[in-house]
Design a protein around this motif. Structure first.
Motif, PDB file in Angstrom:
ATOM      1  N   VAL A   1      76.498  35.519   0.233  1.00 33.57           N
ATOM      2  CA  VAL A   1      75.840  35.813   1.519  1.00 33.57           C
ATOM      3  C   VAL A   1      74.806  36.928   1.329  1.00 33.57           C
ATOM      4  O   VAL A   1      73.704  36.867   1.892  1.00 33.57           O
ATOM      5  CB  VAL A   1      76.893  36.172   2.598  1.00 33.57           C
ATOM      6  CG1 VAL A   1      76.228  36.568   3.899  1.00 33.57           C
ATOM      7  CG2 VAL A   1      77.829  35.002   2.833  1.00 33.57           C
TER       8      VAL A   1
ATOM      9  N   LEU B   1      77.162  37.245  12.403  1.00 34.42           N
ATOM     10  CA  LEU B   1      76.902  35.970  11.727  1.00 34.42           C
ATOM     11  C   LEU B   1      77.196  36.077  10.230  1.00 34.42           C
ATOM     12  O   LEU B   1      77.827  35.183   9.643  1.00 34.42           O
ATOM     13  CB  LEU B   1      75.442  35.558  11.949  1.00 34.42           C
ATOM     14  CG  LEU B   1      75.078  34.153  11.498  1.00 34.42           C
ATOM     15  CD1 LEU B   1      75.762  33.112  12.357  1.00 34.42           C
ATOM     16  CD2 LEU B   1      73.572  33.929  11.558  1.00 34.42           C
TER      17      LEU B   1
ATOM     18  N   LEU C   1      79.964  34.045   8.060  1.00 33.29           N
ATOM     19  CA  LEU C   1      79.590  33.256   6.874  1.00 33.29           C
ATOM     20  C   LEU C   1      80.442  33.667   5.671  1.00 33.29           C
ATOM     21  O   LEU C   1      80.870  32.808   4.889  1.00 33.29           O
ATOM     22  CB  LEU C   1      78.105  33.449   6.552  1.00 33.29           C
ATOM     23  CG  LEU C   1      77.127  32.695   7.446  1.00 33.29           C
ATOM     24  CD1 LEU C   1      75.696  33.127   7.150  1.00 33.29           C
ATOM     25  CD2 LEU C   1      77.243  31.195   7.235  1.00 33.29           C
TER      26      LEU C   1
ATOM     27  N   LEU D   1      83.872  32.180   6.145  1.00 32.32           N
ATOM     28  CA  LEU D   1      83.824  30.731   5.888  1.00 32.32           C
ATOM     29  C   LEU D   1      83.776  30.458   4.388  1.00 32.32           C
ATOM     30  O   LEU D   1      84.470  29.582   3.868  1.00 32.32           O
ATOM     31  CB  LEU D   1      82.580  30.146   6.578  1.00 32.32           C
ATOM     32  CG  LEU D   1      82.397  28.644   6.498  1.00 32.32           C
ATOM     33  CD1 LEU D   1      83.385  27.948   7.427  1.00 32.32           C
ATOM     34  CD2 LEU D   1      80.975  28.240   6.902  1.00 32.32           C
ATOM     35  N   ARG D   2      82.965  31.234   3.697  1.00 28.90           N
ATOM     36  CA  ARG D   2      82.809  31.035   2.249  1.00 28.90           C
ATOM     37  C   ARG D   2      84.081  31.442   1.498  1.00 28.90           C
ATOM     38  O   ARG D   2      84.433  30.803   0.502  1.00 28.90           O
ATOM     39  CB  ARG D   2      81.598  31.854   1.774  1.00 28.90           C
ATOM     40  CG  ARG D   2      81.067  31.475   0.437  1.00 28.90           C
ATOM     41  CD  ARG D   2      80.600  30.055   0.361  1.00 28.90           C
ATOM     42  NE  ARG D   2      80.525  29.680  -1.045  1.00 28.90           N
ATOM     43  CZ  ARG D   2      81.379  28.886  -1.652  1.00 28.90           C
ATOM     44  NH1 ARG D   2      82.361  28.304  -1.000  1.00 28.90           N
ATOM     45  NH2 ARG D   2      81.247  28.618  -2.951  1.00 28.90           N
TER      46      ARG D   2
ATOM     47  N   ARG E   1      87.079  31.106   2.595  1.00 28.70           N
ATOM     48  CA  ARG E   1      87.994  29.966   2.756  1.00 28.70           C
ATOM     49  C   ARG E   1      87.629  28.846   1.759  1.00 28.70           C
ATOM     50  O   ARG E   1      88.500  28.246   1.141  1.00 28.70           O
ATOM     51  CB  ARG E   1      87.927  29.441   4.184  1.00 28.70           C
ATOM     52  CG  ARG E   1      88.973  28.386   4.458  1.00 28.70           C
ATOM     53  CD  ARG E   1      88.971  27.965   5.913  1.00 28.70           C
ATOM     54  NE  ARG E   1      90.086  27.070   6.151  1.00 28.70           N
ATOM     55  CZ  ARG E   1      90.052  25.780   5.937  1.00 28.70           C
ATOM     56  NH1 ARG E   1      88.948  25.211   5.485  1.00 28.70           N
ATOM     57  NH2 ARG E   1      91.110  25.021   6.169  1.00 28.70           N
ATOM     58  N   GLY E   2      86.321  28.601   1.604  1.00 32.39           N
ATOM     59  CA  GLY E   2      85.868  27.563   0.676  1.00 32.39           C
ATOM     60  C   GLY E   2      86.281  27.884  -0.756  1.00 32.39           C
ATOM     61  O   GLY E   2      86.757  27.016  -1.487  1.00 32.39           O
TER      62      GLY E   2
ATOM     63  N   LEU F   1      89.940  27.454  -1.239  1.00 27.93           N
ATOM     64  CA  LEU F   1      90.260  26.024  -1.337  1.00 27.93           C
ATOM     65  C   LEU F   1      89.990  25.511  -2.747  1.00 27.93           C
ATOM     66  O   LEU F   1      90.764  24.713  -3.294  1.00 27.93           O
ATOM     67  CB  LEU F   1      89.411  25.228  -0.344  1.00 27.93           C
ATOM     68  CG  LEU F   1      90.028  24.937   1.018  1.00 27.93           C
ATOM     69  CD1 LEU F   1      88.990  24.310   1.936  1.00 27.93           C
ATOM     70  CD2 LEU F   1      91.220  23.994   0.899  1.00 27.93           C
TER      71      LEU F   1
END
Lengths: 102, 244
Positions: free
Chosen positions: B95, B208, B212, B215-216, B218-219, B222
């Motif tokens: 980010v 924001l 982000l 979200l990243r 979590r990615g 995963l």
């Protein structure tokens, strides 16, 4: 006599060198001044479209952020699918009735 | 009968929370954009192009915070390896790199109008370019390393540098001068409308940016889970083949 000739030779060499340096510096300053003047006149006449620059800046900025968000979301969906498929395979391996997999 | 997984990473954030954060961040950005374009007057000297400032500085704040966090996470991971910390550091670097790209594209577009040139090699701009190159190198090392653990260590060692460079960007103008203006440290914004637009944009971009990063993270978690599942599957297949 010899000393005087040597002395005058040194003075003349020094004078020539000083003249070359001064001449070069003056010429260089003149050229720089004229280039600067040309540049200034160019900048005075130039009109930079602020609105276009603003639109381009915002498009790039939000494009980059949007790209990151969409790419991350798509990759996560794919990875989640792969993880679910692998977990399913592991569970089937645990089941003694399932045939051995290649 | 169910077996305990060989590797069980920590539970992941619920996607609904992450989507909520992204929606909130986007809504704040839209509100800030509305305020910037509808309520805030254009600058007397620079005209409409000055409106780049509100989001240019916001992304710069986001970049500095992300890269300092990435630097701290890299240092912690080097001292005591931890997958969750590593994921957070990697997400912050990604980010931060996106924000650095946004800063380095919006800045020259504004400079073209206010300075008459796209770029000058002055301290703050040069250091920002350096920090972008560092973050790109960190991500490339992670992607291209033949041995992931070695790549992770080298990338973390490089990522530690981003923090001090980010601090140097912050103090560059006071320390070494240059053409870059100092609006916040040098007197602040006089108009109340412009101040609201500025701090509103900064807050919106930070929310924001944080969403982000979450979200990243979590990615990346995963992806770590996927690798753990692959290892577990191979181990179980091997055990099963031995039994039969």
């Amino acid at each position: 006599m010899h000393f005087n000739r040597l002395q005058s030779k040194r003075w003349s060499t020094g004078g020539i060198c000083a003249a070359i340096v001064l001449g070069t510096a003056t010429a260089w300053a003149d050229v720089a001044r004229s280039v600067e003047a040309q540049d200034l006149s160019r900048y005075k006449e130039e009109s930079v479209p602020g609105g276009t620059l603003l639109v381009v800046a915002y498009m790039i900025m939000w494009g980059l952020v949007g790209f990151l968000a969409v790419r991350t979301a798509l990759r996560q969906t794919r990875t989640e699918r792969d993880v679910a498929a692998l977990q399913d395979r592991i569970e089937r391996l645990d089941d003694p009735s399932s045939p051995p997999q290649a | 009968m169910t077996h305990q997984p060989l590797h069980s990473p920590a539970p992941l954030n619920h996607p609904k929370r992450l989507i909520g954060g992204l929606v909130l961040g986007t809504a704040l950005v839209i509100a800030a954009l509305g305020w910037v374009f509808l309520a805030t007057p254009a600058d007397e000297n620079l005209g409409i192009v000055q409106k780049i400032f509100y989001f240019h500085v916001g992304t710069a704040f986001g970049m500095l915070l992300c890269l300092c966090a990435a630097s701290g996470a890299a240092l912690i991971d080097l001292m005591a390896p931890n997958d969750a910390i590593d994921a957070a550091g990697q997400a912050c670097t990604e980010v931060g790199m996106i924000f650095a790209l946004a800063v380095l594209t919006s800045g020259p577009l504004w400079a073209r109008k206010s300075w008459g040139t796209w770029w000058t090699w002055e301290p703050r701009l040069t250091l920002t370019l350096l920090v972008l190159l560092i973050s790109m190198a960190v991500l490339a090392l992670r992607q291209l390393a033949a041995e992931p653990q070695t790549g992770r260590k080298i990338a973390n060692a490089l990522a530690v540098l981003a923090g001090p460079v980010a601090y140097l960007i912050h103090i560059a103008v006071q320390k070494w001068g240059g053409t870059h203006p100092q609006v916040i440290q040098g007197g602040g914004i006089q108009s109340a409308t412009m101040r609201i637009a500025f701090w509103g944009s900064v807050a919106a971009l930070l929310v924001l940016g944080f969403s982000l990063v979450a979200l990243r993270v979590r990615g990346i978690r995963l992806e770590q889970k996927l690798q753990a599942c692959k290892l577990e599957l191979s181990a179980r297949e091997l055990m099963r083949a031995r039994r039969s």
